[in-house]
Design an enzyme around this catalytic site. Structure first.
Site, PDB file in Angstrom:
ATOM      1  CD  GLU A  47      -8.174   0.819   9.184  1.00 51.71           C
ATOM      2  OE1 GLU A  47      -7.520  -0.249   9.090  1.00 51.71           O
ATOM      3  OE2 GLU A  47      -8.396   1.574   8.219  1.00 51.71           O
ATOM      4  CE  LYS A 124      -7.045   4.081   5.740  1.00 46.80           C
ATOM      5  NZ  LYS A 124      -7.395   2.656   5.913  1.00 46.80           N
ATOM      6  CB  CYS A 169      -4.694   1.375   8.204  1.00 43.18           C
ATOM      7  SG  CYS A 169      -4.109  -0.207   7.548  1.00 43.18           S
TER       8      CYS A 169
HETATM    9  N1  CDT Z   1      -6.850  -0.814   6.237  1.00 43.77           N
HETATM   10  C1  CDT Z   1      -5.857  -0.486   5.402  1.00 43.77           C
HETATM   11  O1  CDT Z   1      -5.631   0.662   5.110  1.00 43.77           O
HETATM   12  N2  CDT Z   1      -5.157  -1.526   4.891  1.00 43.77           N
HETATM   13  C2  CDT Z   1      -4.162  -1.341   3.896  1.00 43.77           C
HETATM   14  C3  CDT Z   1      -4.155  -2.525   2.997  1.00 43.77           C
HETATM   15  C4  CDT Z   1      -3.451  -2.222   1.746  1.00 43.77           C
HETATM   16  S1  CDT Z   1      -3.656  -3.429   0.532  1.00 43.77           S
HETATM   17  C5  CDT Z   1      -5.132  -2.973  -0.220  1.00 43.77           C
HETATM   18  C6  CDT Z   1      -2.752  -1.139   4.449  1.00 43.77           C
HETATM   19  O2  CDT Z   1      -2.058  -0.256   3.940  1.00 43.77           O
HETATM   20  O3  CDT Z   1      -2.332  -1.858   5.344  1.00 43.77           O
END
Ligand code: CDT
Length: 313
Positions: A47, A124, A169
């Site tokens: 990402e 996303k 993500c």
């Molecule tokens: N980039 C991304 O989506 N990261 C999230 C972090 C979650 S905690 C705020 C993840 O789900 O890995």
């Protein structure tokens, strides 16, 4: 029968704020050459591959925010990646911050086939974090501020000899993301992530970061009879530690390849898309066994209480 896609999961180590795009693209090209030397058909990057994970900072000046976004793809700075892929005859997928001609901001992933054709784009949908400045946090997570929710659902594209899908993500934590593609017969999901180890609102989850990462990808793969290629940007970025553990997960739910480092690292697997068949034809034959007409009734008839109304005593 077998339909093999040899895939390279190109984990990337930390990208600092001072690292410019040409330097990042150079690292991506090196991983791409390594993937080609292993006869990969496809290489998958994380990402927001091109820059540091900028939602960790509160920025008030929109020009400062937009500096992290791409107005065109390919651009002069990303062209070397596209050119190298065409030369090597390899497909690729990567994430970037997209600023559209209409001025809209998305967290986007792109799929390019072996001929250099941009076959698929995903924006996303599950944006985690918060939209306002929360100074109590060591690091912000301002995806809700800097991006719009994706304006299209999860697509599945016939490319590279199979049914390919993408998610980004935080999407991987939500079963709906996989199922929307499962319902379109997805055979391989490409997924990049930036996951800080520390989650400020729930620090008790921190020790489970890698476990939860694997749990959701393995469950999503198995429950939808699909390959999942999960690729991290990881290491310590501007003082913020992000998890690695990039993984290639089979439709059996098993992890068949996993990164060992916290840096730039390629993992390669020969993925037989026909391995999806027995899952899609038996235990997860949606046509035969799903019961969507019975899912619509959300009732509290058994006395369930929403968490905020629950008495701890
Ligand atoms: N980039 C991304 O989506 N990261 C999230 C972090 C979650 S905690 C705020 C993840 O789900 O890995």
């Amino acid at each position: 029968m077998s339909r093999i896609i040899t895939v390279g999961a190109a984990q990337m180590g930390a990208i600092q704020r001072a690292d410019n795009r040409p330097a990042v693209v150079k690292r991506m090209v090196e991983l791409m050459r390594e993937a080609a030397s292993h006869r990969c058909d496809l290489i998958v990057y994380p990402e927001l591959t091109l820059t540091t994970f900028f939602p960790r900072w509160w920025m008030e000046n929109q020009d400062d925010v937009d500096a992290f976004f791409e107005r065109e793809m390919p651009s002069n700075e990303t062209a070397p990646l596209f050119n190298e892929a065409a030369k090597l005859g390899i497909g690729f997928s990567f994430g970037y911050a997209e600023l559209t001609p209409e001025g809209r901001h998305f967290n986007t992933a792109l799929l390019v086939d072996k001929t250099g054709r941009q076959v698929g784009k995903y924006r996303k949908i599950h944006l985690p974090g918060h939209a306002e400045h929360e100074p109590w946090r060591a690091f912000q997570h301002l995806e809700k501020r800097y991006f719009e929710v994706g304006d299209r659902s999860w697509g599945v594209w016939n490319a590279l000899g199979g049914n390919m899908g993408m998610m980004i993500c935080n999407d991987r934590r939500w079963p709906e993301s996989y199922r929307m593609m499962g319902l379109q017969s997805v055979e391989m999901i490409l997924l990049g992530y930036n996951t800080p180890r520390h989650n400020p609102p729930a620090p008790d989850h921190d020790r489970l970061s890698e476990f939860h990462n694997q749990l959701v990808m393995q469950a999503g793969a198995y429950q939808n009879g699909t390959w999942v290629v999960g690729v991290a940007k990881c290491g310590v970025e501007e003082g913020c530690e992000m998890i690695g553990a990039s993984s290639i997960v089979a439709p059996t739910g098993e992890i068949i390849g996993q990164a060992l480092t916290q840096g730039d690292e390629l993992i390669v697997a020969r993925c037989d898309l026909d391995l999806t068949r027995s899952y899609k034809a038996s235990i997860f034959n949606f046509e035969m066994h799903r019961q969507p007409e019975h899912y619509g009734r959300i009732v509290q008839q058994r006395g369930a209480v929403p968490p905020e109304g629950r008495s701890e005593g």
